[in-house]
Write an enzyme that holds these catalytic residues in place. Structure first.
Site, PDB file in Angstrom:
ATOM      1  N   GLY A 163       0.810  -1.211   0.000  1.00 58.20           N
ATOM      2  CA  GLY A 163       0.000   0.000   0.000  1.00 58.20           C
ATOM      3  C   GLY A 163       0.841   1.258   0.000  1.00 58.20           C
ATOM      4  O   GLY A 163       2.013   1.261   0.384  1.00 58.20           O
ATOM      5  N   GLY A 178       1.016   5.329   1.268  1.00 60.50           N
ATOM      6  CA  GLY A 178       0.488   6.248   2.266  1.00 60.50           C
ATOM      7  C   GLY A 178       0.986   7.654   2.039  1.00 60.50           C
ATOM      8  O   GLY A 178       1.829   7.911   1.171  1.00 60.50           O
ATOM      9  N   GLY A 179       0.467   8.589   2.823  1.00 58.77           N
ATOM     10  CA  GLY A 179       0.875   9.970   2.677  1.00 58.77           C
ATOM     11  C   GLY A 179       2.306  10.206   3.121  1.00 58.77           C
ATOM     12  O   GLY A 179       2.972  11.110   2.613  1.00 58.77           O
ATOM     13  N   PHE A 180       2.796   9.408   4.079  1.00 55.01           N
ATOM     14  CA  PHE A 180       4.138   9.608   4.610  1.00 55.01           C
ATOM     15  C   PHE A 180       4.982   8.338   4.596  1.00 55.01           C
ATOM     16  O   PHE A 180       6.146   8.372   4.954  1.00 55.01           O
ATOM     17  CB  PHE A 180       4.058  10.138   6.048  1.00 55.01           C
ATOM     18  CG  PHE A 180       3.380  11.460   6.151  1.00 55.01           C
ATOM     19  CD1 PHE A 180       4.083  12.638   5.964  1.00 55.01           C
ATOM     20  CD2 PHE A 180       2.019  11.533   6.391  1.00 55.01           C
ATOM     21  CE1 PHE A 180       3.447  13.857   6.039  1.00 55.01           C
ATOM     22  CE2 PHE A 180       1.376  12.757   6.471  1.00 55.01           C
ATOM     23  CZ  PHE A 180       2.084  13.921   6.287  1.00 55.01           C
ATOM     24  N   VAL A 184       4.076   0.708   2.401  1.00 53.06           N
ATOM     25  CA  VAL A 184       4.080  -0.560   3.119  1.00 53.06           C
ATOM     26  C   VAL A 184       4.378  -1.677   2.119  1.00 53.06           C
ATOM     27  O   VAL A 184       3.726  -1.780   1.071  1.00 53.06           O
ATOM     28  CB  VAL A 184       2.736  -0.812   3.828  1.00 53.06           C
ATOM     29  CG1 VAL A 184       2.793  -2.131   4.600  1.00 53.06           C
ATOM     30  CG2 VAL A 184       2.406   0.336   4.777  1.00 53.06           C
ATOM     31  N   LYS A 228       6.681  -1.059   7.050  1.00 50.55           N
ATOM     32  CA  LYS A 228       6.265   0.321   6.777  1.00 50.55           C
ATOM     33  C   LYS A 228       7.515   1.186   6.718  1.00 50.55           C
ATOM     34  O   LYS A 228       8.270   1.282   7.688  1.00 50.55           O
ATOM     35  CB  LYS A 228       5.319   0.803   7.877  1.00 50.55           C
ATOM     36  CG  LYS A 228       4.750   2.189   7.661  1.00 50.55           C
ATOM     37  CD  LYS A 228       3.708   2.505   8.738  1.00 50.55           C
ATOM     38  CE  LYS A 228       3.054   3.846   8.503  1.00 50.55           C
ATOM     39  NZ  LYS A 228       2.004   4.122   9.532  1.00 50.55           N
ATOM     40  N   ARG A 245      -7.369   8.821  17.414  1.00 50.11           N
ATOM     41  CA  ARG A 245      -7.767  10.004  16.647  1.00 50.11           C
ATOM     42  C   ARG A 245      -7.880   9.796  15.144  1.00 50.11           C
ATOM     43  O   ARG A 245      -8.119  10.754  14.408  1.00 50.11           O
ATOM     44  CB  ARG A 245      -6.830  11.189  16.926  1.00 50.11           C
ATOM     45  CG  ARG A 245      -6.941  11.739  18.322  1.00 50.11           C
ATOM     46  CD  ARG A 245      -6.556  13.189  18.372  1.00 50.11           C
ATOM     47  NE  ARG A 245      -5.245  13.436  17.794  1.00 50.11           N
ATOM     48  CZ  ARG A 245      -4.760  14.645  17.560  1.00 50.11           C
ATOM     49  NH1 ARG A 245      -5.479  15.698  17.858  1.00 50.11           N
ATOM     50  NH2 ARG A 245      -3.579  14.797  17.046  1.00 50.11           N
ATOM     51  N   ASN A 265      -7.806   1.947   8.595  1.00 51.50           N
ATOM     52  CA  ASN A 265      -6.850   1.672   9.666  1.00 51.50           C
ATOM     53  C   ASN A 265      -7.213   0.435  10.475  1.00 51.50           C
ATOM     54  O   ASN A 265      -6.728   0.252  11.589  1.00 51.50           O
ATOM     55  CB  ASN A 265      -6.721   2.885  10.589  1.00 51.50           C
ATOM     56  CG  ASN A 265      -5.879   3.980   9.969  1.00 51.50           C
ATOM     57  OD1 ASN A 265      -5.082   3.728   9.066  1.00 51.50           O
ATOM     58  ND2 ASN A 265      -6.057   5.201  10.438  1.00 51.50           N
ATOM     59  N   ASP A 318      -1.868   2.101  12.694  1.00 52.22           N
ATOM     60  CA  ASP A 318      -1.629   3.515  12.398  1.00 52.22           C
ATOM     61  C   ASP A 318      -1.816   4.396  13.627  1.00 52.22           C
ATOM     62  O   ASP A 318      -2.652   5.298  13.652  1.00 52.22           O
ATOM     63  CB  ASP A 318      -2.513   4.009  11.257  1.00 52.22           C
ATOM     64  CG  ASP A 318      -1.977   5.310  10.658  1.00 52.22           C
ATOM     65  OD1 ASP A 318      -0.900   5.754  11.079  1.00 52.22           O
ATOM     66  OD2 ASP A 318      -2.641   5.883   9.789  1.00 52.22           O
TER      67      ASP A 318
END
Length: 506
Positions: free
Chosen positions: A23, A25-27, A30, A45, A138, A144, A157
């Site tokens: 996958g 991700g923004g930062f 994986v 990751k 959060r 997630n 996450d």
């Protein structure tokens, strides 16, 4: 449309063989690796090279520490290792969850109500465990929540979602469709009840096949979603097999004001258990260190299947597609510090004593539980504190009657009975002295029943009080103009109405 970015190159890791991309991700990306010793497949990751400023590195280290601290829980992804690759990029080696995650499932499958409840309870256990360790997630959302090889949901996450520490940053990131209103404002604030909202929103998505405030076939821009989240009522899931009690649980957990929600993830999990019992499906245990296991199934003896053994339901394995997933990504947000607390004793709300009556509070013995204290004009005020429940009540509403105090033993484990109903026939009548007397009916009275009530305020949530009768009086000083109250039934085992009844009088 934004072009899909290319994945970063997988780093060379000692003792690990790269298999494929899992996958984007923004930062971080994986990857699937095959570990040599011990021999197993793992998810790695890897932080993107272009995002490695000091803040991102700090949050990446925090993710490793937090997930390692929590990964003993069966519904939280296990972290095996954290290190720096030869090219300087930090990486985490984690449990590989081979089955499709919730983000892949909720849009394409009709997930059974029983499975959605089971997932919700297991995730509630994971979130409650994090909260007890002082950690807010959060960013709870389907993307997630992975699925282990044995079919368990696994929350992941934590890196950009929550930390403990004195340097919580002011910036906040969010996944709008599952975020509560308090995280969408100009100055976001949130606590454990924000995670309760997002957990319920995730369960809603599993049932509805869409995000909670998404209009199928309509306009669903970020601005429109935020406006609906802040002002619109939660729409029905659109499924006939979703019982009204479950819709009510979701509505309470996703109330606009945090004070209206379940006070903890464990309380939400117990509410889901009550729905399971109502549906006569096996009650899923809350995986908490101090939580007693419920009966294996919530069935009456006269049920046709009450004594029959059930076989194991086999799930056909789904072959991994290898397609990267990068939807619903999360923007950068800073850390949030929360103070670890002892687990709440029950699913009921947390009560506070107003400053003007603090001098009239009678404290109960310390310990676990909630304290009910203080008598003002015939109203019993409740304080959130430790100890067995102490109820101070005035006799017959007399202004000069002395308070009497009775103590209740700590509540037993939640029962597996049906959901607690809401009061009915709530009505108020103004008296000659200007006060307003409200009366209501308990549609299913049981021994030990009490009632939580409060006057609804235009500018905030009510101060709640506990009474043992179906009649209360709002003093004339508080009864100018229209008067509205809310009332919930509270059982002896601390279960309460999933939604209070509201009533007004001119």
């Amino acid at each position: 449309m934004t072009a899909r970015r290319e994945p970063s190159a997988p780093p060379a890791l000692p003792g690990h063989e790269h298999v494929r991309l899992l996958g984007l991700g923004g930062f971080a990306d994986v990857f699937l690796y095959r570990q040599d010793l011990p021999r197993r497949e793992v998810a790695v990751k890897v932080l993107l090279a272009g995002s490695m400023d000091d803040d991102v590195r700090r949050r990446f280290r925090t993710e490793a520490n937090l997930m390692a601290q929590l990964s003993h829980h069966p519904s939280i992804v296990t972290v095996y290792q954290a290190d720096i690759a030869a090219d300087g990029r930090p990486y985490l080696v984690m449990e590989y969850c081979s089955r499709p995650g919730l983000a892949e499932r909720y849009r394409t499958e009709r997930i059974a109500v029983a499975e959605a409840l089971r997932i919700g309870i297991r995730l509630a256990s994971a979130v409650e465990t994090a909260h007890r360790a002082g950690i807010l997630h959060r960013d709870i959302k389907p993307a997630n929540v992975l699925t282990t090889d044995f079919g368990w949901p696994a929350l992941t996450d934590f890196g950009i979602a929550a930390t403990t520490g004195p340097d919580g940053a002011a910036t906040v990131g969010m996944s709008i469709p599952w975020s509560p209103p308090e995280l969408l404002g100009e100055h976001p604030t949130g606590d454990a009840r924000s995670d309760v909202y997002s957990l319920a929103a995730t369960v809603y998505s599993l049932l509805a096949g869409r995000t909670p405030f998404e209009l199928p076939g309509g306009q669903n821009t970020a601005q429109q979603l935020v406006a609906r989240i802040e002002r619109a009522a939660l729409p029905p899931t659109g499924r006939a097999d979703v019982p009204a009690s479950l819709q009510q649980v979701l509505e309470r957990a996703m109330a606009k004001h945090p004070a209206r929600r379940f006070p903890s993830a464990a309380a939400l999990g117990r509410a889901f258990q009550q729905v399971e019992a109502e549906l006569r499906v096996p009650v899923t245990p809350l995986d908490l260190t101090d939580e007693p296991a419920p009966p294996a199934a919530a069935e009456r003896a006269d049920h046709p299947d009450a004594t029959r053994l059930r076989g194991i339901v086999a799930v056909d394995p789904v072959a991994p597609t290898g397609a990267p997933v990068d939807d619903d990504r999360t923007r950068v947000r800073g850390a949030v510090q929360v103070t670890p607390e002892a687990p709440p004793a029950g699913p009921g709300p947390r009560f506070e004593v107003p400053a003007e009556v603090e001098d009239e509070v009678e404290a109960a013995p310390s310990g676990r539980g909630r304290v009910v204290a203080g008598v003002v004009a015939g109203v019993v005020v409740l304080a959130a504190a430790g100890g067995a429940i102490a109820v101070a009540a005035q006799g017959s509403g007399s202004a000069d009657a002395g308070p009497t105090t009775t103590a209740l033993a700590p509540a037993p484990p939640p029962t597996v009975g049906g959901a607690v109903p809401s009061p009915t026939e709530l009505a108020g009548a103004r008296q000659a002295d200007g006060s307003v007397v409200f009366r209501w009916t308990n549609p299913d009275p049981q021994q030990g029943d009490q009632y939580v009530w409060g006057v609804r305020q235009a500018t905030g949530e009510p101060t709640l009080a506990l009474v043992g009768t179906t009649t209360v009086t709002v003093p004339a000083a508080q009864a100018s103009g229209q008067v509205c109250i809310e009332v919930s039934i509270v059982r002896a085992d601390r279960r309460e109405s999933v939604r209070p009844t509201e009533g007004c009088t001119a």
